[in-house]
Scaffold this motif. Structure first.
Motif, mmCIF file in Angstrom:
data_model
loop_
_atom_site.group_PDB
_atom_site.id
_atom_site.type_symbol
_atom_site.label_atom_id
_atom_site.label_comp_id
_atom_site.label_asym_id
_atom_site.label_seq_id
_atom_site.Cartn_x
_atom_site.Cartn_y
_atom_site.Cartn_z
ATOM 1 N N UNK A 32 11.708 -26.406 6.702
ATOM 2 C CA UNK A 32 11.656 -24.961 6.901
ATOM 3 C C UNK A 32 11.749 -24.159 5.607
ATOM 4 N N UNK A 33 12.652 -24.532 4.716
ATOM 5 C CA UNK A 33 12.866 -23.717 3.515
ATOM 6 C C UNK A 33 11.778 -23.972 2.481
ATOM 7 N N UNK A 34 11.505 -25.228 2.171
ATOM 8 C CA UNK A 34 10.555 -25.554 1.100
ATOM 9 C C UNK A 34 9.145 -24.997 1.337
ATOM 10 N N UNK A 35 8.568 -25.123 2.537
ATOM 11 C CA UNK A 35 7.226 -24.533 2.716
ATOM 12 C C UNK A 35 7.203 -23.012 2.546
ATOM 13 N N UNK A 36 8.292 -22.350 2.893
ATOM 14 C CA UNK A 36 8.320 -20.888 2.773
ATOM 15 C C UNK A 36 8.617 -20.406 1.363
ATOM 16 N N UNK A 37 9.136 -21.276 0.506
ATOM 17 C CA UNK A 37 9.477 -20.897 -0.860
ATOM 18 C C UNK A 37 8.417 -21.405 -1.836
ATOM 19 N N UNK A 38 7.532 -22.269 -1.388
ATOM 20 C CA UNK A 38 6.558 -22.896 -2.281
ATOM 21 C C UNK A 38 5.642 -21.882 -2.965
ATOM 22 N N UNK A 39 5.269 -20.812 -2.300
ATOM 23 C CA UNK A 39 4.411 -19.796 -2.924
ATOM 24 C C UNK A 39 5.116 -19.167 -4.122
ATOM 25 N N UNK A 40 6.404 -18.899 -3.992
ATOM 26 C CA UNK A 40 7.168 -18.329 -5.094
ATOM 27 C C UNK A 40 7.252 -19.310 -6.255
ATOM 28 N N UNK A 41 7.443 -20.585 -5.951
ATOM 29 C CA UNK A 41 7.534 -21.602 -6.997
ATOM 30 C C UNK A 41 6.221 -21.700 -7.771
ATOM 31 N N UNK A 42 5.102 -21.712 -7.061
ATOM 32 C CA UNK A 42 3.787 -21.834 -7.709
ATOM 33 C C UNK A 42 3.506 -20.625 -8.599
ATOM 34 N N UNK A 43 3.808 -19.444 -8.107
ATOM 35 C CA UNK A 43 3.551 -18.229 -8.879
ATOM 36 C C UNK A 43 4.424 -18.184 -10.131
ATOM 37 N N UNK A 44 5.696 -18.504 -9.991
ATOM 38 C CA UNK A 44 6.580 -18.493 -11.158
ATOM 39 C C UNK A 44 6.191 -19.558 -12.170
ATOM 40 N N UNK A 45 5.694 -20.687 -11.698
ATOM 41 C CA UNK A 45 5.273 -21.742 -12.629
ATOM 42 C C UNK A 45 4.055 -21.316 -13.431
ATOM 43 N N UNK A 46 3.083 -20.678 -12.805
ATOM 44 C CA UNK A 46 1.887 -20.267 -13.546
ATOM 45 C C UNK A 46 2.181 -19.124 -14.507
ATOM 46 N N UNK A 47 3.056 -18.209 -14.109
ATOM 47 C CA UNK A 47 3.406 -17.112 -15.014
ATOM 48 C C UNK A 47 4.264 -17.637 -16.163
ATOM 49 N N UNK A 48 5.139 -18.597 -15.882
ATOM 50 C CA UNK A 48 5.971 -19.177 -16.921
ATOM 51 C C UNK A 48 5.191 -20.009 -17.918
ATOM 52 N N UNK A 49 4.019 -20.480 -17.521
ATOM 53 C CA UNK A 49 3.192 -21.278 -18.419
ATOM 54 C C UNK A 49 2.749 -20.476 -19.640
ATOM 55 N N UNK A 50 2.482 -19.195 -19.458
ATOM 56 C CA UNK A 50 2.131 -18.342 -20.589
ATOM 57 C C UNK A 50 3.282 -18.223 -21.584
#
Length: 145
Positions: A32-50
């Motif tokens: 329940x928690x991981x699928x709903x938080x995965x979008x936030x994780x992906x977005x923060x990872x791509x922004x953090x890559x810069x």
């Protein structure tokens, strides 16, 4: 930020229902928690890559980056880029442009992924209000013939 998203997911009524049905902590997190938080994780990872690209290039520029046989944009700016700045400015221009475009590209990718994966953050103009019958409240004008 991820902790806040996870805490907001934990406040949903279906989490209480899952606990009442006897689901364990691991099942609740994975199901329940991981699928709903995965979008936030992906977005923060791509922004953090810069930010990581900027950190690596600035450390390499100062001499604290990867060793000399390996290529690095910061080392390219520091070594030959500074030495030949007035005679051959493109030696500093191209690595600097590469850093700028890479950081800009990853930030734009993170921004686009946020818009796609999190509909609550979408621009208000993208969502058109509907009437009770399902028609658009403000229909778009038809182009002239």
């Amino acid at each position: 930020m991820i902790r806040g998203a996870a805490l907001s997911v934990m406040q949903n009524p279906y989490m209480e229902a899952a606990r009442a049905m006897g689901s364990g902590h691991l099942r609740i997190v994975l199901r329940y928690v991981l699928p709903n938080v995965m979008a936030t994780v992906i977005v923060l990872a791509t922004i953090g890559l810069g930010a990581v690209i900027l950190a690596e290039s600035s450390l390499s520029f100062l001499g604290f980056g990867v060793p000399p046989p390996y290529p690095s944009w910061g080392a390219m700016l520091s070594g030959s880029g500074r030495s030949y700045m007035f005679r051959a400015p493109w030696m500093a221009l191209w690595p600097g442009l590469g850093i700028s475009l890479a950081v800009f590209g990853f930030n734009m990718l993170g921004d686009a992924l946020r818009d796609v994966l999190d509909p609550a953050c979408a621009a208000p103009a993208a969502r058109t209000p509907l009437t009770s019958s399902g028609r658009q409240l403000y229909p778009r004008p038809k182009p002239p013939a």
